[in-house]
Design a protein around this motif. Structure first.
Motif, PDB file in Angstrom:
ATOM      1  N   TRP A 116       0.846  -1.184   0.000  1.00 54.94           N
ATOM      2  CA  TRP A 116       0.000   0.000   0.000  1.00 54.94           C
ATOM      3  C   TRP A 116       0.880   1.232   0.000  1.00 54.94           C
ATOM      4  N   MET A 118       0.632   5.319   0.391  1.00 52.64           N
ATOM      5  CA  MET A 118      -0.313   6.296   0.926  1.00 52.64           C
ATOM      6  C   MET A 118       0.361   7.654   1.082  1.00 52.64           C
ATOM      7  N   GLN A 129      -2.346   8.714   7.515  1.00 45.88           N
ATOM      8  CA  GLN A 129      -2.069   7.998   6.272  1.00 45.88           C
ATOM      9  C   GLN A 129      -3.332   8.082   5.427  1.00 45.88           C
ATOM     10  N   SER A 131      -5.321   7.119   1.946  1.00 43.71           N
ATOM     11  CA  SER A 131      -5.434   6.250   0.775  1.00 43.71           C
ATOM     12  C   SER A 131      -5.866   7.088  -0.415  1.00 43.71           C
ATOM     13  N   ASP A 133      -6.918   7.208  -4.740  1.00 43.58           N
ATOM     14  CA  ASP A 133      -7.394   6.429  -5.884  1.00 43.58           C
ATOM     15  C   ASP A 133      -6.350   6.486  -6.994  1.00 43.58           C
ATOM     16  N   ARG A 138      -8.028  11.729  -2.928  1.00 42.31           N
ATOM     17  CA  ARG A 138      -8.097  11.158  -1.582  1.00 42.31           C
ATOM     18  C   ARG A 138      -9.393  10.372  -1.396  1.00 42.31           C
ATOM     19  N   SER A 141      -8.746   8.299   5.213  1.00 48.08           N
ATOM     20  CA  SER A 141      -7.508   8.370   6.000  1.00 48.08           C
ATOM     21  C   SER A 141      -7.710   7.697   7.339  1.00 48.08           C
TER      22      SER A 141
END
Length: 148
Positions: A116, A118, A129, A131, A133, A138, A141
């Motif tokens: 992952w 981030m 952190q 995430s 796409d 965004r 988090s």
């Protein structure tokens, strides 16, 4: 007298070095340590649309040390286990985790390479952190505070 003066200079040097270390940590915080989840955010691609806080008894802890990451989640009244262990790399604004093993429930939702990447927002006592796409928007988090 020379010994006393030398001792005083040595003490002054040690005290000034200690002060410099504190300033260095403030300017360049480290993700190494133990962190507890405080909240989650959902995003519309850029802005926070929803804040979720853990229910009573819920706990999620992450530990970073020497290039290794370990996390665990405890959810009361649930039989599903959530944990993982692996390696990490952090820059000023990016956190990459690559898990080596994880719980069966985590493996069901993990991506194929178990890695992952981030967005990272880090200061001395909190980190987030985020995430993203495939277009860099965004998604969500996890927001943590340092407990050690």
């Amino acid at each position: 007298m020379k010994k006393l003066l030398g001792l005083a200079l040595l003490m002054l040097l040690l005290i000034s070095a200690t002060g410099t270390t504190s300033v260095e940590n403030e300017l360049h915080p480290s993700i190494e340590g133990t962190w507890e989840l405080t909240s989650r955010y959902n995003y519309d691609g850029e802005n926070v649309t929803d804040t979720l806080t853990p229910v009573k008894g819920y706990s999620q802890i992450k530990m970073f040390y020497n290039g290794k990451v370990m996390w665990t989640r405890y959810t009361p009244n649930k039989e599903v286990e959530w944990f993982g262990y692996g390696s990490y790399a952090a820059t000023d604004n990016t956190l990459v985790e690559k898990l080596e093993y994880m719980s069966a429930s985590m493996r069901k939702i993990a991506n194929e390479d178990m890695q992952w990447s981030m967005e990272l927002q880090l200061d001395n006592n909190t980190f987030t952190q985020i995430s993203l796409d495939e277009d860099g928007g965004r998604i969500a988090s996890e927001n943590y505070h340092r407990i050690d």
